[in-house]
Design an enzyme around this catalytic site. Structure first.
Site, PDB file in Angstrom:
ATOM      1  N   HIS A 111       0.858  -1.195   0.000  1.00  0.00           N
ATOM      2  CA  HIS A 111       0.000   0.000   0.000  1.00  0.00           C
ATOM      3  C   HIS A 111       0.892   1.242   0.000  1.00  0.00           C
ATOM      4  O   HIS A 111       1.949   1.262   0.641  1.00  0.00           O
ATOM      5  CB  HIS A 111      -0.927   0.002   1.225  1.00  0.00           C
ATOM      6  CG  HIS A 111      -1.999   1.043   1.102  1.00  0.00           C
ATOM      7  ND1 HIS A 111      -1.768   2.373   1.355  1.00  0.00           N
ATOM      8  CD2 HIS A 111      -3.298   0.948   0.699  1.00  0.00           C
ATOM      9  CE1 HIS A 111      -2.884   3.056   1.121  1.00  0.00           C
ATOM     10  NE2 HIS A 111      -3.829   2.218   0.720  1.00  0.00           N
ATOM     11  N   GLU A 183      -4.087   2.286  -7.313  1.00  0.00           N
ATOM     12  CA  GLU A 183      -4.454   3.356  -6.389  1.00  0.00           C
ATOM     13  C   GLU A 183      -3.572   4.574  -6.651  1.00  0.00           C
ATOM     14  O   GLU A 183      -2.470   4.684  -6.077  1.00  0.00           O
ATOM     15  CB  GLU A 183      -4.272   2.905  -4.938  1.00  0.00           C
ATOM     16  CG  GLU A 183      -5.205   1.806  -4.514  1.00  0.00           C
ATOM     17  CD  GLU A 183      -5.550   1.893  -3.023  1.00  0.00           C
ATOM     18  OE1 GLU A 183      -6.732   1.778  -2.695  1.00  0.00           O
ATOM     19  OE2 GLU A 183      -4.638   2.098  -2.194  1.00  0.00           O
ATOM     20  N   GLY A 189      -8.022   9.354  -0.359  1.00  0.00           N
ATOM     21  CA  GLY A 189      -8.472  10.249   0.710  1.00  0.00           C
ATOM     22  C   GLY A 189      -8.688  11.682   0.269  1.00  0.00           C
ATOM     23  O   GLY A 189      -8.853  12.564   1.106  1.00  0.00           O
ATOM     24  N   SER A 231     -10.828   7.237  -3.169  1.00  0.00           N
ATOM     25  CA  SER A 231     -12.073   8.017  -3.102  1.00  0.00           C
ATOM     26  C   SER A 231     -13.258   7.309  -3.753  1.00  0.00           C
ATOM     27  O   SER A 231     -14.088   7.952  -4.404  1.00  0.00           O
ATOM     28  CB  SER A 231     -11.863   9.416  -3.701  1.00  0.00           C
ATOM     29  OG  SER A 231     -10.878  10.115  -2.960  1.00  0.00           O
TER      30      SER A 231
HETATM   31  P1  13P Z   1      -9.957   6.225   0.293  1.00  0.00           P
HETATM   32  O1  13P Z   1     -11.093   5.359  -0.227  1.00  0.00           O
HETATM   33  O2  13P Z   1     -10.219   6.755   1.673  1.00  0.00           O
HETATM   34  O3  13P Z   1      -9.582   7.267  -0.702  1.00  0.00           O
HETATM   35  O4  13P Z   1      -8.673   5.272   0.473  1.00  0.00           O
HETATM   36  C1  13P Z   1      -8.270   4.474  -0.583  1.00  0.00           C
HETATM   37  C2  13P Z   1      -7.242   3.520  -0.105  1.00  0.00           C
HETATM   38  O5  13P Z   1      -6.115   3.876   0.161  1.00  0.00           O
HETATM   39  C3  13P Z   1      -7.638   2.110   0.053  1.00  0.00           C
HETATM   40  O6  13P Z   1      -6.536   1.281   0.222  1.00  0.00           O
END
Ligand code: 13P
Length: 273
Positions: A111, A183, A189, A231
């Site tokens: 991650h 991602e 976020g 998001s």
């Molecule tokens: P958000 O959905 O809060 O943007 O986070 C995404 C994330 O990092 C999932 O691993």
């Protein structure tokens, strides 16, 4: 290496996955409440072919495991990370076989928050990914570019290099058991997800690159699941999942609320059946 997930590979079926990454949120008591309520909201609903998973902090996993089992909640157990070695003098770490013993099915590796705050390198991510496969679980490998890399037009290059170093030397059959989550760091976020067409373009690129070195490349590409994360909400999951190469979503903030997480799972099932 273990055999979990073999059935998906053999059938060449890409079962859509909605994975909830809780990050460092919810203690074990809150966790039990959240998964119980997700269970109530899914009860009697048709999830179609969609699979869901939750990825709680390590301290919650045993409580979440028993809650999911006791109440037969249709959500798989996940984890957010593991150590690359099976055992030893590694204070504070948790190994893949420990997670396997708890019935964990999916383990997130690489991650961007761990790459950034814990300094995890592509090489280390590759070792963790192999530890997860070795113990019969399925890794969710995260890749993605920063805003600066995107603005410099380097998205494909960054992702190719992250994929190649993590997957180097694995057979097509093993690659097909890896779930890859795209991602983009700028979308995590931020409330600004990638556009669904951009997510599709990157997901297709990931499928090609990940399976390119496999001798059974076409079979691998047909079976490999690629998720989008950053998001994701109940409002945008439909658009994302209508893209042909997006096989699911990795959800952060919106997975902490039972109502929104259940709505995302059911929203996904309405699109993919
Ligand atoms: P958000 O959905 O809060 O943007 O986070 C995404 C994330 O990092 C999932 O691993």
């Amino acid at each position: 290496m273990g055999t979990a997930g073999h059935e998906e590979v053999l059938q060449g079926v890409r079962r859509p996955l909605v994975a909830g990454n809780w990050k460092m949120n919810l203690d074990h008591l809150e966790a039990v409440r959240v998964v119980s309520e997700v269970g109530l909201r899914l009860h009697g609903e048709d999830m179609g072919s969609v699979e869901a998973s939750v990825h709680p902090p390590f301290t919650d996993i045993r409580s979440v495991q028993t809650t999911l089992e006791d109440r037969t909640i249709p959500v798989a157990l996940g984890a957010q990370d593991c150590h690359q070695e099976d055992r030893g003098a590694f204070t504070g770490e948790v190994s893949a076989p420990m997670l396997a013993r708890l019935g964990v099915r999916y383990v997130i590796v690489g991650h961007s928050e761990r790459r950034r705050y814990q300094g995890e390198t592509d090489e280390l991510v590759g070792l963790k990914l192999r530890a997860v496969l070795r113990h019969g679980m399925m890794p969710i490998l995260c890749v993605g570019e920063t805003a600066a890399q995107r603005d410099a037009g380097a998205t494909s290059e960054v992702i190719s290099s992250q994929l190649k170093s993590a997957l180097d030397g694995l057979s097509g059959q093993h690659v097909a058991r890896v779930v890859i989550a795209y991602e983009p760091l700028w979308a995590i976020g931020s409330g600004t997800p990638a556009g669904s067409e951009d997510a599709q373009a990157v997901a297709r690129h990931i499928r090609q690159i990940a399976c390119a070195q496999a001798p059974d490349g076409t079979e691998c590409a047909g079976a490999l699941r690629v998720l989008y994360g950053g998001s994701v909400t109940a409002g945008n999951v439909g658009d994302l999942l209508s893209q042909p190469d997006v096989d699911g979503v990795l959800v952060g903030g919106a997975s902490l609320e039972p109502a929104s997480f259940a709505e995302i799972i059911l929203g996904a099932s309405r699109v993919v059946g």
